[in-house]
Write a protein that holds these residues in place. Structure first.
Motif: not given
Lengths: 502, 479
Positions: A161-164, A166-167, B354, B357-358, B361, B370-374
């Motif tokens: 996951s991109l957001i993870r 990035l975090f 940060t 991003c948190l 999530m 955004l949670g998908m596989s890139p």
């Protein structure tokens, strides 16, 4: 350059001894599930304090090569990948071994590891110097943009996951804030703790993240049943026809692996996934993949060894680590009083060529050791963990302490061990954390230097063509996965929701 | 211990003969090592005059730097010529512009067994506000070595003389870029130069050590910088041109370089390595070490090494050293080291990012986008995760119980290392034993920790070997 190679071989027997010892230890640790190369190298580093810098690098690089390779043995014979780099190898290696050809399965893996290593070594040898020459000409602004690209890249390529990602990267950067600012020398965020004036040191943080968290997890999970070890490993030696038949696949997978290795933060496991996917897509018999395909083993193992040479390129040429292990090697250079960066080639060419030539020698040593001893190495996997893990933990403590002779670092190690454990449990990748942690001070120093020189103007960031192109690349890298995910999953919202929740 | 080894060896001898031989050898070697260690400790305490035991020299930098090399050279000379009767043990405590090491030396017992080597960074750290203490918190022993500074520019720079550079710094103040290590001696070299000509101002940039300053000047990112004479000689071929040397007379080794004085600027300066004891150390001990350093400076080892680095084998002790120190302190305090604040608030930016991003999530809305596989092969990635079986029910409970136990046990171990006055070896033995029991099968039942004899080997031998390697081999004082 080749005089360094000759010197390594003939100069003193001690260097060859380190190559063989390092490679063998790396293979053994790589083969034992739960222990990784990063762990081995981080814990060996304190022991190299009294060695000459070149000798230390010889030992550490040999361990690097060995540890990436050793995992394939247990992956193939026991379906237990010794390191994350060999996870993909289990998909085809184990079925092939089960079908009565354990020797051949190992032989294919070892051969392609060797070829992958050699091809990426050729890239390392030919690319490192030109890249260092080019990067010497970069202004601080250009360098800052380059590091930005690297930071965005790790987040977008590693993990699911991109957001993870990035975090994790941002968290790594956040950890660099306490202590001395690399740009101005002012101390900040120390909460009045004098020990924190120098910030969190690299080694305790890495030992915590990659060794302590792993030990805690390994020690606690229920014991896995170990399959019986194949008695015979005949057929490890492959015929010339085999080599010829798989040549193209090996070459392609090695190039993919090298390229993935160059990208910062993306390690051997991603390299093998990408090469495996490519091999499957281009194969005439894709249906065999996952059921003991020879091409699958070759793609995975050639690629994961090829990442070693790839990842060393930015390390020796620019001082930017290409993988987690390279981040530790970067720390090793600093500890031995060497300044990583574009100037390393100019100031200490001997060290650079020692690193490069050691990779060649270690690769050869790896091939010989693996072919000769694969069957016995597989037995290492049955060492009970109550013998193994306490020793490793004791080494973690003493290794963190030895860095600066203070227990504060041991507490840092334990703290980050718990942080790493929590991150792993919540499926947040650790690699972006480390790369963020290593690159943030470089980025901050370069930005500070650049802004001080420009009198506070940000204009050169966009007016320098190199910097502008790099920033655009960074922007593209950040946006591309979002667009792609949107296109792929936008219309079928239910499915996307389900995926995101897992 | 020997009898236990004997019986355990006897039981397994028939089946595991080679292993038994190796085991016996390891135990034998360990015993010999242990005895040797005891004996060497006992003999070293039987003499009477200071120093009775090895003296620790804190080097507040990592290995490989100039201070480290200097300290190791003295250590080598003292050992080769047996000038002290005891060893000097180098302890590198790097970081934060030498303030972590100097902080440690300041708080050490003033018993004469801990000293520190540190140049002006001790003074500049105080002057720039990094730490509250300076030279007054220590007893200076001696000042050794003397390295001149070279003001240098790029080969094709338009500036030929120091006057031209200073004139440019007056004409366009705050434009000429001076590559420095902010708060460190090189920075002060620039500041002292500025004071010679009112109205002149350089623009200092944080660049770092000699190698980076060279890179910045040659790469065109800085106009001018200062280097030690040794640094200048090694970088000269790379495209560096000397403008002035900070010596009162021309240096015979580089006679072509004009002094700053010849060009009309009173800039006379040299880097020296100062040696310090913690405040309150006996004068007799200070004199003894000062004598040692004087003797060392006269050895061939030191003379030759310093000659190759273009450094003078000078040593100042007593009043001369105190005068030199006072002179340096007044020079450093006379300049204002505040650096221009042009940086954005980086800590805040990173903290905010940060947090974002948190939040991303946590929010399911964001997850959707955004949670998908890139990219990559989804199927392969799912298969990768299958390697780790999911835990259920009882297993899960046991898992978290062990995680807690392991974390607590390790915390306890580190705590006792810090606060219990017990030997490292015994504590570690207890830790390894308990750790094995906690994670082993069958709880407290020792016999299930199979193979039991090897478990005993591990518990007893590993702490001893770690101790031997680190304490005796690497001279790292374990807690």
């Amino acid at each position: 350059m080749f005089d360094v190679l000759l010197d390594l071989i003939w100069g003193s027997p001690i260097n060859l001894l380190w190559v063989v010892l390092g490679t063998a230890l790396g293979i053994a640790i790589g083969a034992i599930p739960g222990l990784t190369g990063a762990m081995l190298i981080a814990l060996t580093l304190p022991l190299t304090y009294s060695m000459a810098p070149a000798e230390a690098m010889v030992l550490l690089i040999s361990m690097y090569v060995g540890s990436i390779s050793g995992g394939l043995i247990t992956a193939t014979l026991l379906r237990m990948p010794g390191t994350p780099a060999s996870v993909i190898t289990t998909l085809d290696g184990y079925p092939l071994a089960q079908s009565g050809k354990p020797g051949r399965a190992l032989g294919l893996g070892i051969m392609s590891s060797f070829v992958g290593g050699m091809i990426s070594w050729a890239f390392l040898l030919s690319l490192a110097k030109p890249i260092s020459v080019v990067s010497m000409k970069l202004s601080p602004f250009d360098y800052f943009s380059l590091v930005t690209v690297a930071l965005v890249l790790i987040a977008s390529v590693s993990g699911k996951s991109l957001i993870r990602g990035l975090f994790a990267g941002m968290l790594g950067m956040l950890v660099t804030i306490p202590g001395e600012s690399p740009a101005t020398g002012v101390t900040r965020w120390t909460l009045g703790i004098e020990q924190l004036n120098g910030g969190f040191a690299l080694l305790p943080v890495l030992i915590g993240m990659f060794a302590v968290s792993q030990i805690i997890h390994e020690a606690s999970r229920p014991a896995t049943k170990i399959a019986t070890i194949a008695e015979s490993t005949d057929g490890v030696f492959l015929s010339l026809a085999d080599w010829r038949r798989h040549l193209w696949n090996m070459f392609r997978s090695s190039v993919i692996g090298t390229w993935v290795g160059i990208l910062p933060g993306v390690g051997a496991n991603v390299g093998s996934v990408m090469a495996y996917s490519a091999a499957k897509g281009l194969s005439k018999k894709p249906e065999l993949f996952g059921k003991g395909s020879e091409e699958g083993i070759i793609a995975s193992e050639a690629a994961n060894n090829a990442t070693i040479g790839g990842a060393l390129i930015p390390l020796v040429a620019m001082g930017i680590p290409g993988s987690v292990i390279d981040a530790i090697l970067l720390g090793a250079l600093v500890l031995h009083g060497l300044q990583p960066g574009a100037l390393l080639f100019q100031n200490d060419p001997d060290i650079v060529y020692t690193i490069i030539m050691t990779m060649l020698l270690a690769n050869i040593a790896m091939f010989a050791i693996m072919v000769g001893t694969a069957r016995w190495i597989a037995k290492l996997a049955v060492i009970p963990r109550h013998l193994l893990l306490p020793i490793v933990m004791a080494f973690c403590v003493v290794g963190s302490f030895a860095l600066n002779n203070r227990l504060f670092d041991v507490w840092v190690m334990l703290g980050f061990g718990l942080v790493g454990f929590v991150l792993e449990r919540t499926k947040i990748p650790l690699a972006p954390f480390v790369i963020g942690f290593v690159l943030a001070p470089i980025a901050e120093e370069k930005l500070g230097s650049a802004l001080q020189a420009s009198g506070g103007s940000y204009l050169p960031l966009l007016s320098s063509p190199v910097s502008l192109v790099l920033l655009l690349v960074a922007l593209g890298l950040a946006i591309y996965p979002i667009i792609k995910a949107w296109q792929a999953h936008g219309p079928t919202k239910n499915k996307a929701q389900g995926d995101a929740d897992d | 211990m020997a009898s236990k080894t004997g019986s355990a060896t006897g039981n397994t001898l028939r089946r595991l003969r080679p292993w038994a031989v190796i085991r016996a050898a390891i135990w034998g070697l360990s015993c010999v090592l242990f005895v040797v260690n005891l004996v060497s400790n006992a003999t070293s305490e039987s003499e009477s005059a200071y120093p009775l035991k090895p003296i620790t020299v804190i080097v507040p930098f990592n290995t490989g730097g100039e201070s480290d090399a200097f300290a190791r050279m003295i250590q080598h000379a003292a050992a080769q010529h047996k000038l002290l009767g005891q060893e000097l043990v180098i302890q590198n405590i790097g970081g934060a512009g030498a303030t972590i090491g100097s902080g440690r030396a300041r708080k050490a017992d003033p018993d004469g067994y801990t000293m520190m080597i540190l140049h002006e960074a001790l003074l500049t750290a105080q002057s720039s506000g990094k730490v509250s203490y300076g030279a007054e918190s220590f007893e200076p022993i001696a000042a050794t070595g003397k390295t001149r500074l070279i003001i240098a520019v790029r080969d094709d720079s338009p500036y030929q003389t120091l006057s031209e550079i200073m004139a440019a710094a007056v004409e366009t103040p705050d434009q000429l870029v001076f590559a420095a290590n902010l708060g460190a001696p090189v920075h002060y070299a620039g500041l002292i130069l500025e004071r010679q000509l009112p109205g002149s101002a350089f623009r200092y940039t944080q660049t770092g050590g000699g190698a980076q300053r060279f890179e910045a000047v040659v790469g065109g990112h800085a106009d001018v910088s200062a280097f030690s004479l040794g640094e200048y000689i090694s970088y000269k071929a790379g495209g560096l041109r000397a403008i002035a040397i900070s010596a009162p007379q021309r240096d015979p080794r580089v006679p072509e370089i004009l002094t700053a004085r010849e060009q009309g600027f009173d800039f006379v300066h040299a880097n020296m390595h100062f040696w310090w004891f913690p405040k309150g150390t006996d004068q007799a001990k200070i004199d003894r070490i000062a004598k040692l350093l004087e003797d060392c400076m006269e050895t061939d080892i030191v003379q030759n090494q310093l000659a190759t680095r273009l450094s003078d084998p000078l040593i100042l002790t007593g009043d001369k050293m105190h005068d030199e120190l006072a002179d340096r302190i007044s020079k450093i305090q006379s300049v204002d080291s505040a650096s221009p604040d042009v940086l954005p608030n980086i800590p805040l930016i990173i903290l905010a990012a940060t947090g974002l991003c948190l939040a991303g999530m946590m929010l399911p809305m964001f997850k959707l986008f955004l949670g998908m596989s890139p990219g990559g092969d989804r199927q392969v990635q799912t298969e990768m995760e299958d390697g780790e079986p999911l835990l259920s029910g009882n297993d899960k409970k046991r898992y978290w119980a062990t995680v807690t136990k392991v974390a607590l046990l390790t915390t306890l171990y580190i705590l006792s290392l810090e606060y219990l006055p017990m030997d490292y070896r015994w504590l570690t033995m207890g830790f390894i034993c308990l750790f094995g029991i906690v994670i082993g099968p069958g709880g407290i039942v020792f016999r299930r920790l199979r193979p039991f004899p090897i478990f005993v080997d591990v518990v007893v031998l590993v702490p001893f070997w770690i101790y031997a390697v680190f304490q005796s081999g690497l001279h790292i004082e374990l807690p």
